[in-house]
Design a protein around this motif. Structure first.
Motif, short mmCIF file in Angstrom:
data_model
loop_
_atom_site.label_atom_id
_atom_site.label_comp_id
_atom_site.label_asym_id
_atom_site.label_seq_id
_atom_site.Cartn_x
_atom_site.Cartn_y
_atom_site.Cartn_z
N GLU A 110 2.29 8.92 -10.85
CA GLU A 110 1.66 8.65 -12.11
C GLU A 110 0.60 9.64 -12.39
O GLU A 110 0.24 9.92 -13.60
N MET A 133 2.09 1.75 -3.40
CA MET A 133 0.94 2.02 -4.23
C MET A 133 0.51 3.43 -4.15
O MET A 133 0.23 4.18 -5.08
N ILE A 134 0.35 3.89 -2.97
CA ILE A 134 0.02 5.32 -2.75
C ILE A 134 0.99 6.42 -3.54
O ILE A 134 0.79 7.29 -3.98
N ASP A 190 0.84 -1.46 0.12
CA ASP A 190 -0.06 0.07 0.04
C ASP A 190 0.86 1.15 -0.02
O ASP A 190 0.49 2.21 -0.72
N LEU A 210 2.90 5.37 -5.95
CA LEU A 210 2.82 5.22 -7.49
C LEU A 210 1.60 6.14 -7.76
O LEU A 210 1.77 6.71 -8.99
N ARG A 211 0.50 6.15 -7.12
CA ARG A 211 -0.81 6.84 -7.43
C ARG A 211 -0.33 8.28 -7.76
O ARG A 211 -0.78 8.86 -8.69
#
Lengths: 308, 115
Positions: A198, A191-192, A188, A194-195
């Motif tokens: 991106e 992912m946070i 997570d 990367l979000r």
């Protein structure tokens, strides 16, 4: 100097235990970069709230302030003594209700023409912190460090006697039981980050680097980062970056602000080149679980995307 | 020619990562019960490990390292059938230190401590 004319800052983003301290310590020894301790400024909107709420809404979470106190003491008062830390507390108190982005830009102005480097693993936990960075520093560059999920999990489990997963609420319920497992946090937090990168940051302003590759071949890896940032990549700069121990922040601070970074690094701030270790298998049972479970599918997918 | 852009990977979270203890609770009651149980078991275990560490230190000061050490396996805690009460029965007070008022004991110990 207006903020737009300041040298861009560099943020190192990664989950905890992903070589951020060592890599930041090395980069901060570049002749055009300044920094070292975790300022954690963007984790809360103001210094007042950082002091009041700390990391987890506890007023006694004093360690989170050590980085900014040591930094201000060094930059404004020229030393890191208890008296200078007291002065730094006054400096912070005078700015307690300003947005922390403005405080950060004031520090950037102070250290200009150096590029200010900042890393705080807390930023990866809080998407609002990442947005605040982008709002106040629209020219910032981001170095996204990754580490193998199993190696990071093993390392994280040694942190704070295993309280890492409990503090972060990193749970896995596949077995029907609630198991505290660092792989959820690994997924997570990455992912946070990367979000954010991106969705909000142009591709030329961030770079993803495998921490293992960087430390296995530091000269080439650091030179590559310097070229991307448009900084010197000559031999003297490369040599300086391999000695993070020369930074004034690579040691324990005075008693009133001891830390501001990973205590293990502060006790032993040396970079020792070592051969690359074997990478653990992604589909093997996890060493920290006694129920035989391995990495989740989502974690394996993301790890493969990162090149593990 | 128009190129179809590659589909972006879905960036979905799998947990509820937060530093704020107020947000740690599960909505599902069964899971929340299991979570609380897991936390309390962990707390008890970590406290027990601290106690054992402290006990080992005291034992080494009194030359009882081997006797106390045999109760602890590599995991740092005694097997389930060894309780604190059973240890105290086996090693009565006379074996683990002088019986005297706390103030005098501290004075004596600090005087005897190697410099």
């Amino acid at each position: 100097m207006p903020d737009s004319a300041l040298p861009f800052p560099l943020f190192v983003l990664a989950p905890p235990r992903s070589f951020t301290t060592l890599v930041t310590g090395m980069l901060s020894q570049h002749p055009q970069i300044y920094g070292g301790p975790e300022l954690v400024l963007f984790y809360r909107p103001t210094l007042h709230r950082l002091w009041r709420e700390g990391r987890n809404n506890r007023i006694d979470d004093a360690q989170i302030r050590h980085g900014i106190l040591r930094f201000v003491a060094e930059v404004y008062f020229g030393e890191q003594s208890d008296e200078a830390i007291q002065g730094a507390e006054h400096w912070c108190a005078a700015r307690q209700h300003l947005p922390n982005g403005e405080v950060f830009n004031e520090l950037r102005r102070k250290v200009a023409p150096f590029h200010l480097i900042e890393k705080s693993p807390y930023y990866s936990i809080n998407p609002e912190a990442l947005q605040a960075i982008n709002t106040h520093c629209p020219d910032a560059r981001y170095l996204f460090l990754t580490r193998h999920p199993v190696a990071q999990g093993v390392s994280a489990n040694t942190l704070s006697k295993g309280w890492y997963t409990r503090n972060l609420n990193s749970t896995d319920t596949r077995s029907g039981e609630v198991v505290y497992d660092p792989q959820t946090a690994w997924h997570d937090l990455n992912m946070i980050t990367l979000r954010f990168l991106e969705a909000d940051i142009p591709p030329d302003r961030y770079r993803r680097v495998k921490g293992e590759d960087l430390l296995a071949n530091p000269v080439e890896g650091l030179a590559d980062i310097c070229r991307w940032l448009g900084l010197r990549d000559d031999e003297a700069a490369m040599e300086g970056m391999q000695h993070p121990e020369t930074s004034p922040f690579s040691c324990l601070g005075p008693i009133s602000a001891l830390f501001g970074n990973d205590p293990n690094f502060l006790r032993n701030p040396y970079f020792t080149p070592s051969a690359r270790r074997a990478v653990p298998e992604l589909d093997a049972p996890l060493p920290w679980r006694d129920d035989g479970y391995g990495l989740r599918e989502e974690v394996i997918t993301l790890a493969r995307e990162f090149g593990y | 020619l128009t190129e179809t852009p590659a589909p972006k990977a879905k960036r979905e979270l799998i947990g509820q990562i937060t530093y704020d203890p107020a947000n740690h609770a599960f909505e599902d009651e069964t899971l929340e019960h299991a979570r609380r149980k897991s936390v309390s078991v962990w707390r008890r275990r970590s406290v027990r490990q601290q106690v054992v560490k402290h006990l080992r230190r005291i034992a080494s000061e009194h030359g009882l390292t081997n006797e106390v050490g045999q109760f602890f396996n590599n995991k740092g805690y005694p097997p389930p059938h060894i309780t604190l009460a059973s240890m105290l029965r086996m090693y009565p007070r006379r074996n683990v230190g002088p019986s005297m008022p706390r103030s005098q004991r501290r004075k004596t110990q600090s005087a005897c401590r190697p410099r």
